[in-house]
Design a protein around this motif. Structure first.
Motif, PDB file in Angstrom:
ATOM      1  N   ILE A   8      42.518  51.262  29.390  1.00 59.28           N
ATOM      2  CA  ILE A   8      42.568  51.667  30.800  1.00 59.28           C
ATOM      3  C   ILE A   8      41.474  50.960  31.597  1.00 59.28           C
ATOM      4  O   ILE A   8      41.717  50.456  32.699  1.00 59.28           O
ATOM      5  CB  ILE A   8      42.447  53.199  30.922  1.00 59.28           C
ATOM      6  CG1 ILE A   8      43.700  53.866  30.337  1.00 59.28           C
ATOM      7  CG2 ILE A   8      42.227  53.608  32.371  1.00 59.28           C
ATOM      8  CD1 ILE A   8      43.581  55.358  30.172  1.00 59.28           C
ATOM      9  N   GLU A   9      40.269  50.894  31.037  1.00 61.43           N
ATOM     10  CA  GLU A   9      39.172  50.200  31.726  1.00 61.43           C
ATOM     11  C   GLU A   9      39.487  48.717  31.901  1.00 61.43           C
ATOM     12  O   GLU A   9      39.169  48.127  32.932  1.00 61.43           O
ATOM     13  CB  GLU A   9      37.864  50.399  30.970  1.00 61.43           C
ATOM     14  CG  GLU A   9      37.333  51.813  31.071  1.00 61.43           C
ATOM     15  CD  GLU A   9      36.116  52.071  30.189  1.00 61.43           C
ATOM     16  OE1 GLU A   9      35.763  51.194  29.365  1.00 61.43           O
ATOM     17  OE2 GLU A   9      35.523  53.145  30.333  1.00 61.43           O
ATOM     18  N   ASP A  13      39.667  46.789  35.489  1.00 63.20           N
ATOM     19  CA  ASP A  13      38.923  45.544  35.729  1.00 63.20           C
ATOM     20  C   ASP A  13      39.853  44.432  36.194  1.00 63.20           C
ATOM     21  O   ASP A  13      39.533  43.685  37.121  1.00 63.20           O
ATOM     22  CB  ASP A  13      38.179  45.104  34.470  1.00 63.20           C
ATOM     23  CG  ASP A  13      36.964  45.958  34.169  1.00 63.20           C
ATOM     24  OD1 ASP A  13      36.473  46.660  35.085  1.00 63.20           O
ATOM     25  OD2 ASP A  13      36.503  45.934  33.003  1.00 63.20           O
ATOM     26  N   ARG A  14      41.008  44.310  35.542  1.00 57.88           N
ATOM     27  CA  ARG A  14      41.960  43.260  35.895  1.00 57.88           C
ATOM     28  C   ARG A  14      42.488  43.450  37.321  1.00 57.88           C
ATOM     29  O   ARG A  14      42.554  42.490  38.105  1.00 57.88           O
ATOM     30  CB  ARG A  14      43.112  43.228  34.893  1.00 57.88           C
ATOM     31  CG  ARG A  14      44.031  42.036  35.078  1.00 57.88           C
ATOM     32  CD  ARG A  14      45.059  41.884  33.958  1.00 57.88           C
ATOM     33  NE  ARG A  14      45.936  43.044  33.850  1.00 57.88           N
ATOM     34  CZ  ARG A  14      45.935  43.905  32.828  1.00 57.88           C
ATOM     35  NH1 ARG A  14      45.106  43.747  31.822  1.00 57.88           N
ATOM     36  NH2 ARG A  14      46.771  44.925  32.804  1.00 57.88           N
ATOM     37  N   VAL A  15      42.827  44.656  37.709  1.00 55.91           N
ATOM     38  CA  VAL A  15      43.308  44.915  39.065  1.00 55.91           C
ATOM     39  C   VAL A  15      42.210  44.612  40.080  1.00 55.91           C
ATOM     40  O   VAL A  15      42.456  43.999  41.127  1.00 55.91           O
ATOM     41  CB  VAL A  15      43.807  46.377  39.212  1.00 55.91           C
ATOM     42  CG1 VAL A  15      44.053  46.725  40.665  1.00 55.91           C
ATOM     43  CG2 VAL A  15      45.069  46.585  38.399  1.00 55.91           C
ATOM     44  N   LEU A  16      40.996  45.014  39.780  1.00 56.72           N
ATOM     45  CA  LEU A  16      39.873  44.750  40.677  1.00 56.72           C
ATOM     46  C   LEU A  16      39.675  43.245  40.876  1.00 56.72           C
ATOM     47  O   LEU A  16      39.566  42.769  42.007  1.00 56.72           O
ATOM     48  CB  LEU A  16      38.600  45.389  40.132  1.00 56.72           C
ATOM     49  CG  LEU A  16      37.327  45.142  40.936  1.00 56.72           C
ATOM     50  CD1 LEU A  16      37.422  45.797  42.303  1.00 56.72           C
ATOM     51  CD2 LEU A  16      36.121  45.671  40.184  1.00 56.72           C
ATOM     52  N   LEU A  17      39.637  42.507  39.786  1.00 54.65           N
ATOM     53  CA  LEU A  17      39.374  41.063  39.859  1.00 54.65           C
ATOM     54  C   LEU A  17      40.550  40.259  40.415  1.00 54.65           C
ATOM     55  O   LEU A  17      40.353  39.301  41.158  1.00 54.65           O
ATOM     56  CB  LEU A  17      38.988  40.529  38.478  1.00 54.65           C
ATOM     57  CG  LEU A  17      37.665  41.042  37.920  1.00 54.65           C
ATOM     58  CD1 LEU A  17      37.489  40.588  36.470  1.00 54.65           C
ATOM     59  CD2 LEU A  17      36.504  40.558  38.763  1.00 54.65           C
ATOM     60  N   PRO A  22      40.064  39.502  45.770  1.00 49.52           N
ATOM     61  CA  PRO A  22      40.561  38.393  46.589  1.00 49.52           C
ATOM     62  C   PRO A  22      41.046  38.828  47.977  1.00 49.52           C
ATOM     63  O   PRO A  22      41.115  38.017  48.894  1.00 49.52           O
ATOM     64  CB  PRO A  22      41.727  37.826  45.780  1.00 49.52           C
ATOM     65  CG  PRO A  22      41.456  38.245  44.385  1.00 49.52           C
ATOM     66  CD  PRO A  22      40.773  39.585  44.495  1.00 49.52           C
ATOM     67  N   ALA A  23      41.376  40.093  48.148  1.00 44.64           N
ATOM     68  CA  ALA A  23      41.890  40.581  49.428  1.00 44.64           C
ATOM     69  C   ALA A  23      40.785  41.057  50.370  1.00 44.64           C
ATOM     70  O   ALA A  23      41.054  41.374  51.525  1.00 44.64           O
ATOM     71  CB  ALA A  23      42.876  41.727  49.186  1.00 44.64           C
ATOM     72  N   VAL A  24      39.558  41.117  49.892  1.00 46.80           N
ATOM     73  CA  VAL A  24      38.444  41.588  50.710  1.00 46.80           C
ATOM     74  C   VAL A  24      37.880  40.415  51.502  1.00 46.80           C
ATOM     75  O   VAL A  24      37.586  39.362  50.951  1.00 46.80           O
ATOM     76  CB  VAL A  24      37.339  42.223  49.836  1.00 46.80           C
ATOM     77  CG1 VAL A  24      36.128  42.585  50.668  1.00 46.80           C
ATOM     78  CG2 VAL A  24      37.883  43.456  49.122  1.00 46.80           C
ATOM     79  N   HIS A  25      37.729  40.614  52.802  1.00 42.96           N
ATOM     80  CA  HIS A  25      37.184  39.572  53.674  1.00 42.96           C
ATOM     81  C   HIS A  25      35.710  39.851  53.895  1.00 42.96           C
ATOM     82  O   HIS A  25      35.338  40.873  54.460  1.00 42.96           O
ATOM     83  CB  HIS A  25      37.921  39.546  55.012  1.00 42.96           C
ATOM     84  CG  HIS A  25      39.388  39.297  54.855  1.00 42.96           C
ATOM     85  ND1 HIS A  25      39.901  38.051  54.605  1.00 42.96           N
ATOM     86  CD2 HIS A  25      40.443  40.138  54.887  1.00 42.96           C
ATOM     87  CE1 HIS A  25      41.215  38.123  54.496  1.00 42.96           C
ATOM     88  NE2 HIS A  25      41.569  39.375  54.663  1.00 42.96           N
TER      89      HIS A  25
END
Length: 80
Positions: A8-9, A13-17, A22-25
């Motif tokens: 699960i961790e 981590d994979r979803v975050l990275l 990448p979607a954060v400006h």
């Protein structure tokens, strides 16, 4: 019960990275923030929008407890 914590961790981590970061400006642009303190409730949008808004800066009081403050934010979205 099986301990799925590590798997699960890894997914988190994979979803975050791969998705979130990448979607954060990170770039910021100037924003003009003004406000108007309503004398009471309710206040229709058309009336509030027509009021004279004053500049809002860091440290400006929002108004009395349980009061209503309307904010207007203006800025320009960069091309990129």
């Amino acid at each position: 019960m099986h301990d799925e914590r590590r798997r699960i961790e890894d997914r988190v981590d994979r979803v975050l990275l791969q998705r979130i970061q990448p979607a954060v400006h990170a770039d910021s642009v100037p924003l003009e923030l003004t406000f108007w303190q309503a004398p009471g409730e309710p206040v229709p949008f058309a009336r509030a929008a027509a009021q004279p808004f004053a500049p809002f800066t860091t440290g400006t009081a929002w108004g009395p407890p349980w009061g209503t403050t309307w904010f207007r934010a203006r800025g320009t979205v960069p091309e990129g």
